[in-house]
Scaffold this motif. Structure first.
Motif, mmCIF file in Angstrom:
data_model
loop_
_atom_site.group_PDB
_atom_site.id
_atom_site.type_symbol
_atom_site.label_atom_id
_atom_site.label_comp_id
_atom_site.label_asym_id
_atom_site.label_seq_id
_atom_site.Cartn_x
_atom_site.Cartn_y
_atom_site.Cartn_z
ATOM 1 N N ILE A 176 66.739 -13.647 72.237
ATOM 2 C CA ILE A 176 67.083 -14.580 73.302
ATOM 3 C C ILE A 176 66.442 -15.923 72.967
ATOM 4 C CG2 ILE A 176 66.798 -15.110 75.755
ATOM 5 C CD1 ILE A 176 66.691 -12.061 76.222
ATOM 6 N N PRO A 177 67.245 -16.978 72.899
ATOM 7 C CA PRO A 177 66.681 -18.286 72.549
ATOM 8 C C PRO A 177 65.758 -18.829 73.645
ATOM 9 C CG PRO A 177 69.094 -18.346 72.575
ATOM 10 C CD PRO A 177 68.674 -17.020 73.080
ATOM 11 N N LEU A 178 64.829 -19.625 73.219
ATOM 12 C CA LEU A 178 63.956 -20.345 74.139
ATOM 13 C C LEU A 178 64.591 -21.704 74.382
ATOM 14 C CD1 LEU A 178 61.185 -20.800 75.591
ATOM 15 C CD2 LEU A 178 60.388 -21.729 73.407
ATOM 16 N N ARG A 179 64.798 -22.038 75.632
ATOM 17 C CA ARG A 179 65.325 -23.355 76.004
ATOM 18 C C ARG A 179 64.391 -23.952 77.048
ATOM 19 N NH1 ARG A 179 70.245 -20.383 75.506
ATOM 20 N NH2 ARG A 179 71.702 -21.397 74.086
ATOM 21 N N LEU A 180 63.903 -25.146 76.774
ATOM 22 C CA LEU A 180 63.049 -25.850 77.723
ATOM 23 C C LEU A 180 63.592 -27.257 77.918
ATOM 24 C CD1 LEU A 180 59.535 -24.910 76.255
ATOM 25 C CD2 LEU A 180 60.646 -23.884 78.242
ATOM 26 N N GLU A 181 63.563 -27.712 79.139
ATOM 27 C CA GLU A 181 63.931 -29.091 79.448
ATOM 28 C C GLU A 181 62.841 -29.649 80.344
ATOM 29 O OE1 GLU A 181 67.403 -31.559 81.767
ATOM 30 O OE2 GLU A 181 67.938 -29.656 80.830
ATOM 31 N N LEU A 182 62.157 -30.669 79.841
ATOM 32 C CA LEU A 182 61.048 -31.276 80.571
ATOM 33 C C LEU A 182 61.370 -32.726 80.879
ATOM 34 C CD1 LEU A 182 58.180 -29.965 78.253
ATOM 35 C CD2 LEU A 182 58.997 -28.911 80.357
ATOM 36 N N SER A 183 60.901 -33.213 82.017
ATOM 37 C CA SER A 183 61.131 -34.612 82.354
ATOM 38 C C SER A 183 60.119 -35.533 81.677
ATOM 39 C CB SER A 183 61.099 -34.811 83.869
ATOM 40 O OG SER A 183 59.858 -34.394 84.382
ATOM 41 N N SER A 184 59.010 -34.963 81.190
ATOM 42 C CA SER A 184 57.993 -35.713 80.455
ATOM 43 C C SER A 184 57.171 -34.722 79.628
ATOM 44 C CB SER A 184 57.081 -36.496 81.408
ATOM 45 O OG SER A 184 56.385 -35.603 82.241
ATOM 46 N N LEU A 185 56.337 -35.246 78.757
ATOM 47 C CA LEU A 185 55.544 -34.377 77.893
ATOM 48 C C LEU A 185 54.518 -33.596 78.698
ATOM 49 C CD1 LEU A 185 54.973 -33.493 74.977
ATOM 50 C CD2 LEU A 185 53.250 -35.295 74.888
ATOM 51 N N ASP A 186 54.576 -32.285 78.570
ATOM 52 C CA ASP A 186 53.636 -31.369 79.201
ATOM 53 C C ASP A 186 53.322 -30.305 78.145
ATOM 54 O OD1 ASP A 186 52.265 -29.422 80.597
ATOM 55 O OD2 ASP A 186 53.711 -29.294 82.237
ATOM 56 N N LEU A 187 52.212 -30.499 77.416
ATOM 57 C CA LEU A 187 51.891 -29.601 76.309
ATOM 58 C C LEU A 187 51.718 -28.163 76.771
ATOM 59 C CD1 LEU A 187 49.478 -31.857 74.208
ATOM 60 C CD2 LEU A 187 51.874 -31.304 73.734
ATOM 61 N N ALA A 188 51.185 -27.950 77.971
ATOM 62 C CA ALA A 188 51.009 -26.577 78.480
ATOM 63 C C ALA A 188 52.365 -25.904 78.668
ATOM 64 C CB ALA A 188 50.226 -26.588 79.786
ATOM 65 N N LYS A 232 65.359 -21.727 59.123
ATOM 66 C CA LYS A 232 64.963 -20.744 58.119
ATOM 67 C C LYS A 232 65.882 -19.539 58.308
ATOM 68 C CE LYS A 232 61.117 -18.053 56.371
ATOM 69 N NZ LYS A 232 59.732 -17.658 56.565
ATOM 70 N N GLY A 233 66.805 -19.366 57.399
ATOM 71 C CA GLY A 233 67.763 -18.279 57.529
ATOM 72 C C GLY A 233 68.566 -18.442 58.799
ATOM 73 N N GLU A 234 68.579 -17.410 59.648
ATOM 74 C CA GLU A 234 69.279 -17.467 60.931
ATOM 75 C C GLU A 234 68.497 -18.256 61.986
ATOM 76 O OE1 GLU A 234 69.796 -13.462 62.249
ATOM 77 O OE2 GLU A 234 71.444 -13.069 60.882
ATOM 78 N N ALA A 235 67.238 -18.488 61.735
ATOM 79 C CA ALA A 235 66.385 -19.134 62.727
ATOM 80 C C ALA A 235 66.622 -20.639 62.759
ATOM 81 C CB ALA A 235 64.924 -18.846 62.404
ATOM 82 N N PHE A 236 66.548 -21.192 63.974
ATOM 83 C CA PHE A 236 66.735 -22.626 64.159
ATOM 84 C C PHE A 236 65.905 -23.069 65.361
ATOM 85 C CE2 PHE A 236 68.766 -26.210 66.277
ATOM 86 C CZ PHE A 236 68.831 -27.119 65.231
ATOM 87 N N ALA A 237 65.298 -24.246 65.249
ATOM 88 C CA ALA A 237 64.556 -24.820 66.374
ATOM 89 C C ALA A 237 64.731 -26.329 66.355
ATOM 90 C CB ALA A 237 63.073 -24.463 66.286
ATOM 91 N N SER A 238 64.688 -26.916 67.528
ATOM 92 C CA SER A 238 64.753 -28.376 67.625
ATOM 93 C C SER A 238 63.948 -28.839 68.826
ATOM 94 C CB SER A 238 66.196 -28.861 67.746
ATOM 95 O OG SER A 238 66.758 -28.425 68.967
ATOM 96 N N ALA A 239 63.459 -30.051 68.721
ATOM 97 C CA ALA A 239 62.758 -30.723 69.811
ATOM 98 C C ALA A 239 63.262 -32.154 69.828
ATOM 99 C CB ALA A 239 61.253 -30.690 69.585
ATOM 100 N N SER A 240 63.812 -32.571 70.962
ATOM 101 C CA SER A 240 64.370 -33.919 71.085
ATOM 102 C C SER A 240 63.669 -34.678 72.193
ATOM 103 C CB SER A 240 65.869 -33.846 71.387
ATOM 104 O OG SER A 240 66.544 -33.241 70.315
ATOM 105 N N PHE A 241 63.304 -35.917 71.901
ATOM 106 C CA PHE A 241 62.599 -36.793 72.823
ATOM 107 C C PHE A 241 63.518 -37.973 73.123
ATOM 108 C CE2 PHE A 241 59.603 -34.281 70.596
ATOM 109 C CZ PHE A 241 58.541 -34.072 71.449
ATOM 110 N N THR A 242 64.035 -38.033 74.340
ATOM 111 C CA THR A 242 65.018 -39.055 74.690
ATOM 112 C C THR A 242 64.352 -40.343 75.166
ATOM 113 O OG1 THR A 242 65.235 -38.315 76.968
ATOM 114 C CG2 THR A 242 66.674 -37.266 75.340
ATOM 115 N N ALA A 243 65.143 -41.400 75.218
ATOM 116 C CA ALA A 243 64.641 -42.711 75.626
ATOM 117 C C ALA A 243 64.141 -42.717 77.071
ATOM 118 C CB ALA A 243 65.729 -43.762 75.437
ATOM 119 N N ASP A 244 64.687 -41.855 77.913
ATOM 120 C CA ASP A 244 64.253 -41.822 79.319
ATOM 121 C C ASP A 244 63.057 -40.893 79.552
ATOM 122 O OD1 ASP A 244 65.418 -39.325 79.129
ATOM 123 O OD2 ASP A 244 66.855 -39.645 80.755
ATOM 124 N N GLY A 245 62.477 -40.353 78.476
ATOM 125 C CA GLY A 245 61.278 -39.526 78.587
ATOM 126 C C GLY A 245 61.523 -38.034 78.638
ATOM 127 N N ALA A 246 62.782 -37.624 78.719
ATOM 128 C CA ALA A 246 63.089 -36.190 78.766
ATOM 129 C C ALA A 246 62.856 -35.558 77.397
ATOM 130 C CB ALA A 246 64.531 -35.974 79.210
#
Length: 172
Positions: A147-159, A121-135
């Motif tokens: 400041i962008p938000l960057r998260l890297e998880l090894s598995s789904l953790d909704l919290a 939306k305009g300048e804003a951008f977000a993505s969420a990618s779910f890889t085959a290895d669960g990351a």
């Protein structure tokens, strides 16, 4: 009393037909033959919008089901279907997105079985990618100045995804 029950039944039937129209699974001509204009006019614009949003979330879930059953080499480049673990994580993620009233994302699947969602939306951008290895890889930037938000998880953790869920509403 009986008349009220019949009207309720007609309204419910109308809602299902309207949902079928909203998801493009029933042509408008068929719907108009099925539902009178009088009944359709009883739906408020808020009800109509809610029904369309529900249909959008249903389409996203349907894509996941179809993608899980993609044949080998579905893309002509040795493409593989997303794993059950990937699609299960995506389903839980979509449930939470809908719960926090996030806007609908664009969804895509890659030949390596990765499933991604994107918002812009305009300048804003977000993505969420779910890889085959669960990351899971999350990126969110509201504007060039934040400041962008960057998260890297090894598995789904909704919290652990709460900061993302709190900020994704900016894309509405």
């Amino acid at each position: 009393m009986e008349m009220q029950m019949n009207r309720t039944m007609i309204s419910r039937s109308s809602a299902f037909v309207a949902l079928a129209v909203a998801t493009a699974s029933l042509p408008v001509q068929s719907a108009s033959a099925t539902v009178s204009n009088t009944v359709m006019h009883h739906m408020s614009s808020a009800d109509w919008q809610a029904m369309r949003e529900t249909a959008g979330w249903s389409r996203l879930r349907s894509k996941l089901v179809r993608w899980k059953h993609l044949p080998s080499d579905w893309d002509g480049n040795d493409g593989v279907a997303p794993s059950c673990d990937t699609t299960d994580a995506c389903s839980a993620f979509l449930e939470e997105l809908q719960h926090v009233e996030a806007p609908l994302p664009e969804a895509m699947v890659a030949g390596d079985g990765e499933v991604s969602y994107e918002w812009s939306k305009g300048e804003a951008f977000a993505s969420a990618s779910f890889t085959a290895d669960g990351a899971i890889f999350i990126f969110l930037r509201e504007t060039e100045k934040t400041i962008p938000l960057r998260l890297e998880l090894s598995s789904l953790d909704l919290a652990a995804l709460n900061p993302f869920f709190q900020r994704i509403g900016a894309f509405a």
